[in-house]
Scaffold this active site. Structure first.
Site, PDB file in Angstrom:
ATOM      1  N   ARG A  48       5.438  -6.550  -2.084  1.00 32.38           N
ATOM      2  CA  ARG A  48       4.117  -6.003  -2.439  1.00 32.38           C
ATOM      3  C   ARG A  48       3.106  -6.671  -1.521  1.00 32.38           C
ATOM      4  NH1 ARG A  48      -0.485  -4.827  -3.442  1.00 32.38           N
ATOM      5  NH2 ARG A  48      -1.306  -3.942  -5.360  1.00 32.38           N
ATOM      6  N   GLU A 106      -2.547   5.192  -5.580  1.00 34.93           N
ATOM      7  CA  GLU A 106      -1.251   5.586  -6.130  1.00 34.93           C
ATOM      8  C   GLU A 106      -0.843   6.916  -5.490  1.00 34.93           C
ATOM      9  OE1 GLU A 106       0.466   3.573  -7.980  1.00 34.93           O
ATOM     10  OE2 GLU A 106      -1.164   2.160  -8.331  1.00 34.93           O
ATOM     11  N   ARG A 112       8.551  -8.969  -7.413  1.00 35.71           N
ATOM     12  CA  ARG A 112       8.374  -8.593  -6.019  1.00 35.71           C
ATOM     13  C   ARG A 112       7.708  -9.751  -5.285  1.00 35.71           C
ATOM     14  NH1 ARG A 112       4.879  -3.204  -6.835  1.00 35.71           N
ATOM     15  NH2 ARG A 112       3.741  -4.774  -7.997  1.00 35.71           N
TER      16      ARG A 112
END
Length: 191
Positions: free
Chosen positions: A63, A71, A105
């Protein structure tokens, strides 16, 4: 004979790692390509780009820290992913980091082999927001660079700034992100 055994041992160690093409290594310094960053490193080929701020390097989900991209179901979301893919997909990158997120992540800063800072470029090209809610995690020079890149992209109506964009955190949660007025360690990163 001892040298041969050491060579074989080192060769055997280098073959380990699951064959996923990524290497994980701590670094003794907290600077990469002249940028103050986390001390941990992941180096490998980007095998997929999920959206405008998440990639996969050798099987590891990364990330991009300090930014938030639209998004995929938002306006400009697919374009943001395309922009990121054009920079890194199939390329060898180095990810510097100090932490992982709640989804396990790596939260990192991505650099191409020529030291281009991918996270910052996503903001510069209007493909992502500078995520100021987490500004205390980076040093003052990076805060300044991200803020300037976003201001320029916005002023020139580059990328997502061509319209009236809704920040992804508002899209996800319905509320503005809380931006700290000051950072606990002043100009230094808090992590």
């Amino acid at each position: 004979m001892e040298r041969l055994l050491v060579f074989i041992f080192v060769l055997g160690l280098s073959a380990c790692g699951g064959g996923d093409g990524a290497s994980f290594a701590p670094d003794t310094g907290a600077v990469h390509c002249g940028v103050s960053v986390g001390t941990q490193r992941v180096t490998g080929v980007v095998t997929s780009v999920h959206d405008g701020d998440t990639i996969t390097v050798g099987g590891e989900s990364i990330r991009l820290a300090s930014i938030d991209a639209p998004e995929l179901d938002q306006a400009y979301g697919p374009s943001s992913r395309t922009q990121l893919a054009s920079m890194v997909l199939g390329q060898t990158v180095t990810v510097t980091y100090a932490q992982t997120d709640v989804f396990n992540r790596v939260m990192g800063t991505v650099f191409t082999s020529d030291c281009a800072q991918v996270n910052l470029n996503q903001v510069r090209w209007g493909a992502a927001w500078y995520y100021e809610a987490y500004k205390c995690e980076i040093d003052i020079r990076q805060r300044t660079a991200y803020a300037a890149a976003q201001a320029e992209a916005r002023a020139t109506q580059r990328g997502l700034w061509v319209g009236n964009p809704v920040a992804p955190w508002v899209h996800r949660n319905g509320v503005e992100a809380k931006v700290p007025a000051s950072c606990p360690r002043g100009d230094a990163p808090s992590i």
